[in-house]
Design a protein around this motif. Structure first.
Motif, PDB file in Angstrom:
ATOM      1  N   GLY A 126       0.836  -1.187   0.000  1.00  0.00           N
ATOM      2  CA  GLY A 126       0.000   0.000   0.000  1.00  0.00           C
ATOM      3  C   GLY A 126       0.877   1.244   0.000  1.00  0.00           C
ATOM      4  N   LYS A 127       0.717   2.073   1.042  1.00  0.00           N
ATOM      5  CA  LYS A 127       1.523   3.286   1.155  1.00  0.00           C
ATOM      6  C   LYS A 127       2.801   3.080   1.963  1.00  0.00           C
ATOM      7  CE  LYS A 127      -2.408   6.435   0.736  1.00  0.00           C
ATOM      8  NZ  LYS A 127      -3.168   7.554   1.367  1.00  0.00           N
ATOM      9  N   LEU A 128       3.001   1.881   2.472  1.00  0.00           N
ATOM     10  CA  LEU A 128       4.219   1.559   3.223  1.00  0.00           C
ATOM     11  C   LEU A 128       5.333   1.151   2.267  1.00  0.00           C
ATOM     12  CD1 LEU A 128       3.437  -0.525   6.426  1.00  0.00           C
ATOM     13  CD2 LEU A 128       4.646   1.654   6.273  1.00  0.00           C
ATOM     14  N   GLN A 129       6.482   1.819   2.373  1.00  0.00           N
ATOM     15  CA  GLN A 129       7.591   1.600   1.451  1.00  0.00           C
ATOM     16  C   GLN A 129       8.854   1.196   2.217  1.00  0.00           C
ATOM     17  OE1 GLN A 129       8.025   5.233  -0.777  1.00  0.00           O
ATOM     18  NE2 GLN A 129       5.840   5.354  -1.266  1.00  0.00           N
ATOM     19  N   PRO A 130       9.172  -0.102   2.305  1.00  0.00           N
ATOM     20  CA  PRO A 130      10.413  -0.515   2.960  1.00  0.00           C
ATOM     21  C   PRO A 130      11.628  -0.271   2.063  1.00  0.00           C
ATOM     22  CG  PRO A 130       9.270  -2.419   2.104  1.00  0.00           C
ATOM     23  CD  PRO A 130       8.366  -1.241   1.851  1.00  0.00           C
ATOM     24  N   TYR A 131      12.790  -0.131   2.700  1.00  0.00           N
ATOM     25  CA  TYR A 131      14.023   0.064   1.934  1.00  0.00           C
ATOM     26  C   TYR A 131      15.218  -0.343   2.789  1.00  0.00           C
ATOM     27  CZ  TYR A 131      14.579   4.224   4.818  1.00  0.00           C
ATOM     28  OH  TYR A 131      14.706   5.069   5.903  1.00  0.00           O
ATOM     29  N   VAL A 132      16.344  -0.549   2.127  1.00  0.00           N
ATOM     30  CA  VAL A 132      17.620  -0.759   2.802  1.00  0.00           C
ATOM     31  C   VAL A 132      18.623   0.215   2.200  1.00  0.00           C
ATOM     32  CG1 VAL A 132      17.210  -3.165   3.424  1.00  0.00           C
ATOM     33  CG2 VAL A 132      18.231  -2.618   1.192  1.00  0.00           C
ATOM     34  N   GLY A 133      19.614   0.599   3.010  1.00  0.00           N
ATOM     35  CA  GLY A 133      20.603   1.555   2.527  1.00  0.00           C
ATOM     36  C   GLY A 133      21.976   1.286   3.117  1.00  0.00           C
ATOM     37  N   THR A 134      23.008   1.752   2.423  1.00  0.00           N
ATOM     38  CA  THR A 134      24.372   1.643   2.929  1.00  0.00           C
ATOM     39  C   THR A 134      25.223   2.743   2.321  1.00  0.00           C
ATOM     40  OG1 THR A 134      26.232   0.115   3.305  1.00  0.00           O
ATOM     41  CG2 THR A 134      25.211   0.075   1.123  1.00  0.00           C
ATOM     42  N   GLY A 135      26.282   3.119   3.045  1.00  0.00           N
ATOM     43  CA  GLY A 135      27.168   4.150   2.541  1.00  0.00           C
ATOM     44  C   GLY A 135      28.464   4.193   3.316  1.00  0.00           C
ATOM     45  N   ILE A 136      29.464   4.878   2.751  1.00  0.00           N
ATOM     46  CA  ILE A 136      30.770   5.011   3.401  1.00  0.00           C
ATOM     47  C   ILE A 136      31.161   6.480   3.454  1.00  0.00           C
ATOM     48  CG2 ILE A 136      31.575   2.712   2.773  1.00  0.00           C
ATOM     49  CD1 ILE A 136      33.108   3.991   0.442  1.00  0.00           C
ATOM     50  N   GLY A 137      32.055   6.783   4.406  1.00  0.00           N
ATOM     51  CA  GLY A 137      32.513   8.154   4.560  1.00  0.00           C
ATOM     52  C   GLY A 137      33.469   8.274   5.723  1.00  0.00           C
ATOM     53  N   VAL A 138      33.313   9.333   6.517  1.00  0.00           N
ATOM     54  CA  VAL A 138      34.238   9.608   7.610  1.00  0.00           C
ATOM     55  C   VAL A 138      33.463  10.001   8.866  1.00  0.00           C
ATOM     56  CG1 VAL A 138      34.504  12.032   6.896  1.00  0.00           C
ATOM     57  CG2 VAL A 138      36.282  10.952   8.300  1.00  0.00           C
ATOM     58  N   ASN A 139      33.951   9.519  10.022  1.00  0.00           N
ATOM     59  CA  ASN A 139      33.462   9.962  11.324  1.00  0.00           C
ATOM     60  C   ASN A 139      34.411  11.021  11.860  1.00  0.00           C
ATOM     61  OD1 ASN A 139      31.290   7.909  11.734  1.00  0.00           O
ATOM     62  ND2 ASN A 139      33.012   6.481  11.735  1.00  0.00           N
ATOM     63  N   ILE A 140      33.884  12.192  12.147  1.00  0.00           N
ATOM     64  CA  ILE A 140      34.681  13.279  12.728  1.00  0.00           C
ATOM     65  C   ILE A 140      34.380  13.299  14.224  1.00  0.00           C
ATOM     66  CG2 ILE A 140      35.192  15.742  12.658  1.00  0.00           C
ATOM     67  CD1 ILE A 140      34.015  15.713   9.777  1.00  0.00           C
ATOM     68  N   ASN A 141      35.323  12.777  15.022  1.00  0.00           N
ATOM     69  CA  ASN A 141      35.123  12.615  16.462  1.00  0.00           C
ATOM     70  C   ASN A 141      35.808  13.731  17.246  1.00  0.00           C
ATOM     71  OD1 ASN A 141      33.809   9.891  16.459  1.00  0.00           O
ATOM     72  ND2 ASN A 141      35.761   9.286  15.526  1.00  0.00           N
ATOM     73  N   SER A 142      35.150  14.163  18.303  1.00  0.00           N
ATOM     74  CA  SER A 142      35.751  15.135  19.221  1.00  0.00           C
ATOM     75  C   SER A 142      35.273  14.829  20.630  1.00  0.00           C
ATOM     76  CB  SER A 142      35.378  16.567  18.830  1.00  0.00           C
ATOM     77  OG  SER A 142      33.976  16.757  18.911  1.00  0.00           O
ATOM     78  N   THR A 143      36.016  15.316  21.645  1.00  0.00           N
ATOM     79  CA  THR A 143      35.647  15.076  23.029  1.00  0.00           C
ATOM     80  C   THR A 143      35.618  16.377  23.813  1.00  0.00           C
ATOM     81  OG1 THR A 143      37.946  14.701  23.678  1.00  0.00           O
ATOM     82  CG2 THR A 143      36.667  12.764  23.028  1.00  0.00           C
ATOM     83  N   SER A 144      34.809  16.362  24.858  1.00  0.00           N
ATOM     84  CA  SER A 144      34.795  17.437  25.850  1.00  0.00           C
ATOM     85  C   SER A 144      35.060  16.785  27.196  1.00  0.00           C
ATOM     86  CB  SER A 144      33.447  18.162  25.839  1.00  0.00           C
ATOM     87  OG  SER A 144      33.402  19.160  26.846  1.00  0.00           O
ATOM     88  N   GLU A 145      36.277  16.962  27.723  1.00  0.00           N
ATOM     89  CA  GLU A 145      36.687  16.264  28.937  1.00  0.00           C
ATOM     90  C   GLU A 145      35.959  16.802  30.162  1.00  0.00           C
ATOM     91  OE1 GLU A 145      38.769  17.741  26.856  1.00  0.00           O
ATOM     92  OE2 GLU A 145      39.728  16.056  25.819  1.00  0.00           O
ATOM     93  N   ALA A 146      35.762  15.924  31.150  1.00  0.00           N
ATOM     94  CA  ALA A 146      35.174  16.324  32.423  1.00  0.00           C
ATOM     95  C   ALA A 146      36.110  17.304  33.138  1.00  0.00           C
ATOM     96  CB  ALA A 146      34.928  15.102  33.291  1.00  0.00           C
ATOM     97  N   ASP A 147      35.546  18.123  34.029  1.00  0.00           N
ATOM     98  CA  ASP A 147      36.321  19.178  34.706  1.00  0.00           C
ATOM     99  C   ASP A 147      37.525  18.617  35.460  1.00  0.00           C
ATOM    100  OD1 ASP A 147      34.608  21.077  33.738  1.00  0.00           O
ATOM    101  OD2 ASP A 147      33.395  21.201  35.561  1.00  0.00           O
ATOM    102  N   ALA A 148      37.351  17.443  36.076  1.00  0.00           N
ATOM    103  CA  ALA A 148      38.459  16.865  36.849  1.00  0.00           C
ATOM    104  C   ALA A 148      39.670  16.586  35.972  1.00  0.00           C
ATOM    105  CB  ALA A 148      37.992  15.577  37.530  1.00  0.00           C
ATOM    106  N   PHE A 149      39.446  16.206  34.723  1.00  0.00           N
ATOM    107  CA  PHE A 149      40.547  15.945  33.803  1.00  0.00           C
ATOM    108  C   PHE A 149      41.101  17.234  33.208  1.00  0.00           C
ATOM    109  CE2 PHE A 149      38.351  11.930  34.128  1.00  0.00           C
ATOM    110  CZ  PHE A 149      39.380  11.013  34.147  1.00  0.00           C
ATOM    111  N   LYS A 150      40.223  18.209  33.000  1.00  0.00           N
ATOM    112  CA  LYS A 150      40.692  19.498  32.501  1.00  0.00           C
ATOM    113  C   LYS A 150      41.647  20.154  33.495  1.00  0.00           C
ATOM    114  CE  LYS A 150      36.688  20.651  29.599  1.00  0.00           C
ATOM    115  NZ  LYS A 150      35.534  21.575  29.421  1.00  0.00           N
ATOM    116  N   ARG A 151      41.360  20.020  34.813  1.00  0.00           N
ATOM    117  CA  ARG A 151      42.224  20.627  35.826  1.00  0.00           C
ATOM    118  C   ARG A 151      43.613  19.998  35.849  1.00  0.00           C
ATOM    119  NH1 ARG A 151      37.215  20.880  38.814  1.00  0.00           N
ATOM    120  NH2 ARG A 151      37.620  18.821  39.737  1.00  0.00           N
ATOM    121  N   GLN A 152      43.697  18.754  35.366  1.00  0.00           N
ATOM    122  CA  GLN A 152      45.001  18.084  35.289  1.00  0.00           C
ATOM    123  C   GLN A 152      45.656  18.259  33.912  1.00  0.00           C
ATOM    124  OE1 GLN A 152      44.990  14.000  37.056  1.00  0.00           O
ATOM    125  NE2 GLN A 152      42.824  14.408  37.479  1.00  0.00           N
TER     126      GLN A 152
END
Length: 222
Positions: A126-152
């Motif tokens: 009916g109006k339900l349309q299933p699909y599958v997908g795949t792709g490749i690329g890059v993960n751009i990761n960054s962190t924000s450290e907890a205050d206890a680690f920032k002080r060190q």
């Protein structure tokens, strides 16, 4: 991690029941399977989804992580009635804690850019349309450290990693242009975490922020 996996499965099932229930409200609609591709040939589709992101394992050994938010944008072009190709952008964020001793470690932000993405759309109920997908690329990761680690003066650098996304989803056609969407996806995000105190590297360890996403949203076909 079993709890997270269970939550992911339960939410996916609930979403599936909701979607089928919504489509079933049209009593006169023919819900038999039609092997007719649903990609809009020669037209653009843009989509926006939001939902939950669950990490599939420990980011680094000895840590625990929270369920986080996820936002997803996509732009696709119908090559023919079976296949869409295009690009995708996803953002997700997770809080990461040390298990022993129990302490906040950092928040990990990941922006996943997939310039090569494809969907296969084999037919519809009916109006339900299933699909599958795949792709490749890059993960751009960054962190924000907890205050206890920032002080060190400790910083964590996960770096960028190879991204591979596999997904399955359902569209519900409200009109010829406007679709409701839900999708379950898994994204690979593995690399090396570098720990520094000041300018000195103190540790290098395996980093794995691979995740499962449960997304809800809308699409528009131009």
């Amino acid at each position: 991690m079993n709890v997270r996996f269970g939550l992911c499965v339960v939410l996916s099932m609930l979403l599936g029941f909701f979607t089928f229930g919504f489509s079933g409200s049209a009593a006169a609609e023919d819900m038999s399977w039609k092997h007719e591709g649903t990609a809009p040939e020669g037209r653009m589709t843009v989509g926006f989804r939001a939902g939950l992101s669950l990490l599939t394992q420990e980011v680094v050994d000895g840590t625990d992580s929270s369920v986080g938010p996820a936002l997803n944008f996509q732009a696709m072009y119908g090559v023919n009635k079976w296949i869409n190709i295009g690009a995708m952008l996803t953002w997700e964020r997770h809080s990461v804690d040390l298990e022993r001793p129990k302490a906040d470690l950092a928040s990990v932000n990941t922006v996943t850019l997939l310039p090569l993405y494809a969907e296969f759309r084999p037919g519809h109920f009916g109006k339900l349309q299933p699909y599958v997908g795949t792709g490749i690329g890059v993960n751009i990761n960054s962190t924000s450290e907890a205050d206890a680690f920032k002080r060190q003066n400790i910083t964590l650098s996960p770096g960028n990693t190879f991204a591979w996304r596999v997904a399955g989803g359902l569209d519900y056609a409200l009109t010829q242009h406007f679709l409701l969407n839900t999708e379950f996806a898994v994204n690979r995000n593995r690399g090396t975490l570098e720990t520094k105190q000041g300018s000195t590297v103190t540790d290098r360890s395996a980093f794995d922020a691979s995740s499962m996403n449960i997304l809800f949203g809308v699409k528009y076909i131009f």
